[in-house]
Structures are given as C-alpha cells and as structure tokens.
Design a protein around this motif. Structure first.
Motif, PDB file in Angstrom:
ATOM      1  N   TYR A 264      35.120  42.997  51.155  1.00 46.83           N
ATOM      2  CA  TYR A 264      34.918  44.194  50.343  1.00 46.83           C
ATOM      3  C   TYR A 264      35.763  44.135  49.068  1.00 46.83           C
ATOM      4  N   LEU A 265      37.023  43.728  49.206  1.00 48.52           N
ATOM      5  CA  LEU A 265      37.887  43.639  48.027  1.00 48.52           C
ATOM      6  C   LEU A 265      37.396  42.579  47.048  1.00 48.52           C
ATOM      7  N   LEU A 266      36.898  41.466  47.575  1.00 46.24           N
ATOM      8  CA  LEU A 266      36.317  40.454  46.696  1.00 46.24           C
ATOM      9  C   LEU A 266      35.092  41.001  45.971  1.00 46.24           C
ATOM     10  N   TRP A 267      34.250  41.742  46.691  1.00 48.40           N
ATOM     11  CA  TRP A 267      33.060  42.327  46.081  1.00 48.40           C
ATOM     12  C   TRP A 267      33.438  43.350  45.021  1.00 48.40           C
ATOM     13  N   ARG A 268      34.445  44.148  45.329  1.00 49.02           N
ATOM     14  CA  ARG A 268      34.810  45.256  44.450  1.00 49.02           C
ATOM     15  C   ARG A 268      35.567  44.782  43.205  1.00 49.02           C
ATOM     16  N   TYR A 269      36.584  43.918  43.406  1.00 49.77           N
ATOM     17  CA  TYR A 269      37.493  43.585  42.306  1.00 49.77           C
ATOM     18  C   TYR A 269      37.292  42.194  41.710  1.00 49.77           C
ATOM     19  N   ALA A 270      36.747  41.264  42.472  1.00 52.41           N
ATOM     20  CA  ALA A 270      36.534  39.913  41.945  1.00 52.41           C
ATOM     21  C   ALA A 270      35.072  39.681  41.567  1.00 52.41           C
ATOM     22  N   ARG A 271      34.301  40.752  41.596  1.00 50.57           N
ATOM     23  CA  ARG A 271      32.891  40.700  41.183  1.00 50.57           C
ATOM     24  C   ARG A 271      32.076  39.707  42.012  1.00 50.57           C
ATOM     25  N   LEU A 272      32.353  39.667  43.326  1.00 49.42           N
ATOM     26  CA  LEU A 272      31.546  38.842  44.226  1.00 49.42           C
ATOM     27  C   LEU A 272      30.161  39.478  44.327  1.00 49.42           C
ATOM     28  N   PRO A 273      29.116  38.721  44.002  1.00 51.84           N
ATOM     29  CA  PRO A 273      27.772  39.303  44.120  1.00 51.84           C
ATOM     30  C   PRO A 273      27.464  39.676  45.574  1.00 51.84           C
ATOM     31  N   LEU A 274      26.729  40.750  45.739  1.00 56.33           N
ATOM     32  CA  LEU A 274      26.426  41.247  47.073  1.00 56.33           C
ATOM     33  C   LEU A 274      25.646  40.226  47.896  1.00 56.33           C
TER      34      LEU A 274
END
Length: 64
Positions: free
Chosen positions: A16-26
């Motif tokens: 979740y943190l990678l998705w939220r702050y590191a712009r990991l695509p869903l």
C-alpha cells in the motif's frame, strides 16, 4: 498462524505504501498479489513458510 497473519499485514501495508507514495501502478501490485497467492499454493509454499518462521525465531532470539 500468528506469524503468517503478521507477515500478510506487514507486506500488505508495504505494498500500500509503495502504491501510495512510490507511485506503484495498481496493476503491478495486483501481479505481486497474484504471484504470492500462486507461490503459496505451489510446492515451494511450505518451504517459504518454514524460512519465514526460522527468520522470525532468529529475530525473536536477538538481544539488543
């Protein structure tokens, strides 16, 4: 069981943190989740679980 649930929660928060702050695509997060699901149901799954339990015992045995 406690270690497995804790690991799932910890890794879920990490993704979740990678998705939220590191712009990991869903879609990449979904691929990671599918990989983990299929890895757990394969013949390698129990070995991964044993390795995680051994790591947890090692960390719990450390004295700081």
């Amino acid at each position: 069981m406690t270690i497995a649930v804790s690991a799932v929660i910890l890794l879920g928060v990490f993704v979740y943190l990678l998705w939220r702050y590191a712009r990991l695509p869903l879609w990449q997060a979904a691929v990671c989740a599918a990989f983990g699901y299929f890895l757990a149901s394969s013949s390698v799954g129990p070995e991964v679980g044993n390795g995680l339990r051994a790591l947890a015992r090692f960390v719990a045995g450390l004295t700081l």
